[in-house]
Scaffold this active site. Structure first.
Site, PDB file in Angstrom:
ATOM      1  N   GLU A 420      33.346  32.650  34.866  1.00 34.30           N
ATOM      2  CA  GLU A 420      34.276  31.625  34.391  1.00 34.30           C
ATOM      3  C   GLU A 420      34.425  30.425  35.324  1.00 34.30           C
ATOM      4  O   GLU A 420      35.440  29.717  35.267  1.00 34.30           O
ATOM      5  CB  GLU A 420      35.649  32.245  34.097  1.00 34.30           C
ATOM      6  CG  GLU A 420      35.591  33.276  32.980  1.00 34.30           C
ATOM      7  CD  GLU A 420      36.950  33.884  32.645  1.00 34.30           C
ATOM      8  OE1 GLU A 420      37.938  33.574  33.345  1.00 34.30           O
ATOM      9  OE2 GLU A 420      37.029  34.673  31.690  1.00 34.30           O
ATOM     10  N   GLU A 511      33.731  39.591  27.260  1.00 31.65           N
ATOM     11  CA  GLU A 511      35.127  39.838  27.632  1.00 31.65           C
ATOM     12  C   GLU A 511      36.018  39.647  26.417  1.00 31.65           C
ATOM     13  O   GLU A 511      35.929  38.631  25.724  1.00 31.65           O
ATOM     14  CB  GLU A 511      35.619  38.878  28.729  1.00 31.65           C
ATOM     15  CG  GLU A 511      35.316  39.274  30.147  1.00 31.65           C
ATOM     16  CD  GLU A 511      36.113  38.433  31.143  1.00 31.65           C
ATOM     17  OE1 GLU A 511      37.226  37.973  30.788  1.00 31.65           O
ATOM     18  OE2 GLU A 511      35.626  38.235  32.272  1.00 31.65           O
TER      19      GLU A 511
END
Length: 810
Positions: A420, A511
């Site tokens: 991320e 995720e």
């Protein structure tokens, strides 16, 4: 000749400005040593986290004596996984400083040692102070994840990021030695490390080993490499200093390693010899690649793992460190967690970039169990000082060492640059306003990692970031379901309904998750009676996501009647977590081959906490893990809603998902059932489920399901395997559920028999605990008594014992 002196034993720990000593274990950490010595309270109990903050604000010293019989031309002190800022002394002489937990350090101590007794001292500095100083020296602001990390600026440290806290982790900032300490003495050479790469051509493979050798002088060495009955030998000259020696063997049609559920996990004996010095290990032979085929309509491109030429749907979860106290994350503890993953039909774990590169034995276990590993580099959710050449050079060493170490393991199927970091470009005003600057700094880091991967492990695909649409794509991949992997957090972070999972069509979702509370037994390990309220201070301490407990409760009342007790709240939170993830996984599995992987967040917990994990702290199974054992089954039948994207809007689709590499015949019964147990209608199907695909059995409409009814599907496969599933078109609270009287008998310690006078839904035996049951969270029908068995008993002493039988239902 090389002599190795192991130095993992007989250490003591003291404060840098004090003389009182306590024993210290390697591998181990300072907090654990103090806890075992009775110097600090249990950090996980109530809010003791803050009572032990002084530990990470203090300088510590570990030391021990060792004996040197004689000095050699080369005397090397090797330190593996020292966390993380520490000065190293031998006999009062400073021989070096370690600054990176993920680097294996080697110091020449020839001038510091003496014949006889010597003293080795590791002086741990205060990492948080070092981080603050580095931040103050930066030429511009480098923001950090303040809402997750209680200690600022730890993005300047090369240590496990989540040690500073995360939205599921306690903040302890441990320090210690998690690998090993030894001295290598040599009068000729030392083997530093070696890497293995597999170059496949059809059914043949060239297995290449590259040796790193440090030599005292120029000399000739004889090298040999053996694998699968083939052996290659060579004699070569190495020079003083560092050397690289390569050998390869050619194999034709070797027996291959397969992920769990796809075939055997065959491991072969491998030998490496240098002048008679022998290295032995076992390796799996497999070909792996990520396939990204463009869509026919150019709308996007796929993302699929191909193992030995066969597409494999990735089923699994994200892995975080086994324990917030590193010393507790032992091989025995981790083996149980990994075995639980395989027991739930998982074939992949993502070693997430905010944790740590795991020890060799972790990857050995994954090789053995058939767990594919998506391996992140350890960079997550922050910005990093890649403008600092010294820092970046150390990252380059870290990447090279870790890649060479990981290359030995068949389980490694992907190397990923970070977690991320691209998305984080949008998280702060300073990065949004100066995106070019921060993107350029990010690219310096990412390019360094990619270069290392292409050099040291070219046979494994490199993926730039997670989520990402692919190389040179610097957009935020969180909302992009057209290409690459995505992270989908709208249901949890934006409070969308579970049906939102069915509005997206990811190629690979790496995720997604929904939280639940831990079991009552786990709550008892950290809370007093007065703490047993989900809004209490202690329950808030054991919830690290801001507003997390409220979100669990707010969502719960959408689907269930409000619970009338604390224990009922814990139970229903686990029911809804299982519902949420089942909704996502079943829908996305039914999209195969458009979608080829689902890794939910997260497998395990690092301490007792409300979290997204399916295994609570210690390894006890939540209801989600029992559900995962069903919805990740190799052959699974599911009822999912259609979508306008596939011209099935408004319909319900009955599908058989078959991940096996052979067709499977099935006998399927679909029924419309009232909540009181009466069958309104029923239809039988004989269906051949096509290998590695999804087979449509039938289509129907929601209108076909009358009020106060649901759909029930049961199936029997040709080999005798059975299963069941349900589709409830409305929330449970909208049904008039019966009040059953469940009878329980226990013929022996490992058998429980249940029967009921009325249907009972989400029947659950003993949340948490050491016992793993043959089923849990199931529907109990009046005419079908259930006989459950204890399939296994977990051994981790951190798992609380649950006495008696506690049965709950909706």
């Amino acid at each position: 000749m090389t002599k190795s002196i192991g130095l993992n034993n007989d250490w003591t720990l003291r404060q840098a400005d004090a003389e009182k000593r306590v024993p210290f274990t390697i591998p181990g950490d300072v907090h654990s040593a103090l806890l075992l010595a009775g110097e600090i309270p249990e950090p996980y109990y109530r809010d003791n986290e803050y009572a032990v903050d002084w530990v990470n604000r203090t300088q510590w010293i570990i030391e021990r004596d060792f004996t040197i019989d004689s000095r050699y031309p080369a005397n090397l002190l090797i330190l593996d996984s020292v966390d993380c800022i520490a000065d190293i002394y031998v006999n009062t002489r400073l021989v070096g400083r370690v600054q990176n937990q993920f680097v294996r350090y080697c110091f020449d101590i020839s001038d510091a040692i003496e014949n006889g007794v010597n003293t080795l001292k590791i002086h741990f500095l205060v990492a948080r102070d070092y981080a603050a100083r580095k931040h103050s020296e930066a030429p511009f602001e480098v923001p950090y994840l303040s809402w997750n990390c209680r200690i600022p600026h730890t993005n300047f440290l090369r240590k496990t990021p989540c040690h500073a806290g995360w939205d599921w982790n306690i903040c302890l900032m441990p320090m210690g030695v998690y690998g090993g300490v030894k001295i290598e003495q040599s009068n000729d050479y030392v083997i530093d490390d070696y890497s293995i790469n597999q170059h496949w051509r059809g059914n043949s493979v060239s297995v290449a080993v590259n040796l790193g050798i440090t030599s005292v002088d120029t000399m000739d060495v004889s090298c040999a490499f053996g694998l699968c009955g083939q052996r290659t030998e060579m004699r070569t000259t190495i020079n003083s200093g560092q050397n690289s020696v390569s050998l390869a063997v050619e194999l034709h049609e070797p027996e291959r390693w397969w992920p769990a559920g796809s075939g055997r996990q065959t491991l072969h004996d491998l030998t490496i010899e240098v002048n008679g010095q022998l290295i032995k290990r076992r390796i799996g032979l497999r070909q792996t690649r990520v396939v990204q085929l463009p869509d026919a309509d150019s709308a996007g491109s796929g993302f699929a793992f191909e193992i030995n030429g066969a597409p494999v749907f990735a089923k699994g979860a994200n892995w975080i460190p086994a324990d917030a106290l590193p010393q507790r994350g032992t091989p025995a503890v981790v083996r149980e967690l990994l075995q639980s993953a395989v027991s739930a039909h998982m074939n992949m774990l993502r070693v997430w970039g905010g944790g740590q590169y795991e020890a060799d034995w972790f990857y050995d276990l994954c090789d053995e169990l058939g767990i594919m590993i998506w391996q992140d580099f350890m960079f997550s959710c922050n910005h990093y000082p890649a403008f600092d050449r010294e820092w970046l050079d150390l990252v380059r060493v870290e990447a090279r060492q870790q890649l060479r170490r990981l290359s030995k393991h068949a389980c490694i199927v992907l190397i990923c640059g970070d977690n991320e970091l691209v998305g984080a470009l949008k998280w702060w005003d300073v990065t949004r306003d100066n995106r070019d600057r921060y993107l350029a700094v990010y690219d310096r880091l990412n390019h360094t990692l990619e270069q290392a991967a292409e050099t040291e492990l070219p046979t494994i695909d490199f993926w730039p970031s997670s989520p990402s649409a692919g190389r040179l794509d610097f957009d935020d991949g969180w909302k992009n379901d057209a290409a690459g992997d995505m992270h989908f957090w709208d249901v949890w972070h934006e409070a969308k309904p579970f049906s939102a999972y069915q509005d997206i069509h990811p190629r690979f979702c790496s995720e997604f998750g929904f939280q639940s509370f831990p079991s009552s037994a786990v709550v008892d390990t950290f809370a007093r009676a007065q703490d047993r309220n989900v809004s209490s201070k202690v329950m808030d301490v054991h919830q690290r996501n801001v507003g997390g407990n409220a979100r669990i409760v707010e969502t719960l009342v959408r689907y269930f009647s409000f619970p009338d007790s604390f224990e009922r709240m814990l139970y229903l939170s686990q029911c809804q977590q299982a519902m949420a993830i089942r909704t996502a996984v079943e829908y996305w599995r039914c999209l195969r081959p458009h979608c080829m992987g689902t890794l939910y967040w997260q497998l395990n917990d690092t301490w007792p906490v409300a979290s997204w994990a399916s295994l609570e702290y210690g390894g006890g199974w939540k209801l989600l893990h029992y559900a995962a054992r069903q919805f990740f089954a190799p052959v699974h039948v599911a009822i999912v809603p259609g979508h306008e994207r596939f011209d099935t809007h408004g319909k319900l689709l009955l599908n058989v998902v078959n991940d096996e590499r052979v067709d499977v015949n099935s006998d399927i019964r679909l029924s419309v059932v009232t909540v009181d147990g009466a069958t309104i209608s029923s239809q039988q199907y004989q269906q051949s489920a096509i290998a590695a695909s999804v087979t449509r059995v039938c289509e129907l409409h929601k209108a076909d399901v009358p009020e106060n009814c649901y759909l029930s599907v049961t199936w029997t496969l040709a080999d005798g395997r059975t299963g069941s599933n349900e589709y409830w078109p409305r929330p449970y609270k909208d049904y008039q559920l019966p009040v059953p009287a469940i009878k329980v008998s226990q013929p022996d310690a490992d058998t429980i028999e249940l029967s009921t006078d009325k249907p009972a839904y989400f029947v659950t035996l003993n949340l948490g605990g050491k016992d793993v049951y043959s089923d849990n969270g199931f529907t109990l029908h009046p005419d079908i008594p259930r006989r459950l068995t204890v399939g296994s008993r977990l051994k981790n002493p951190r798992i609380p014992t649950v006495d008696g039988l506690d049965i709950q239902h909706l």
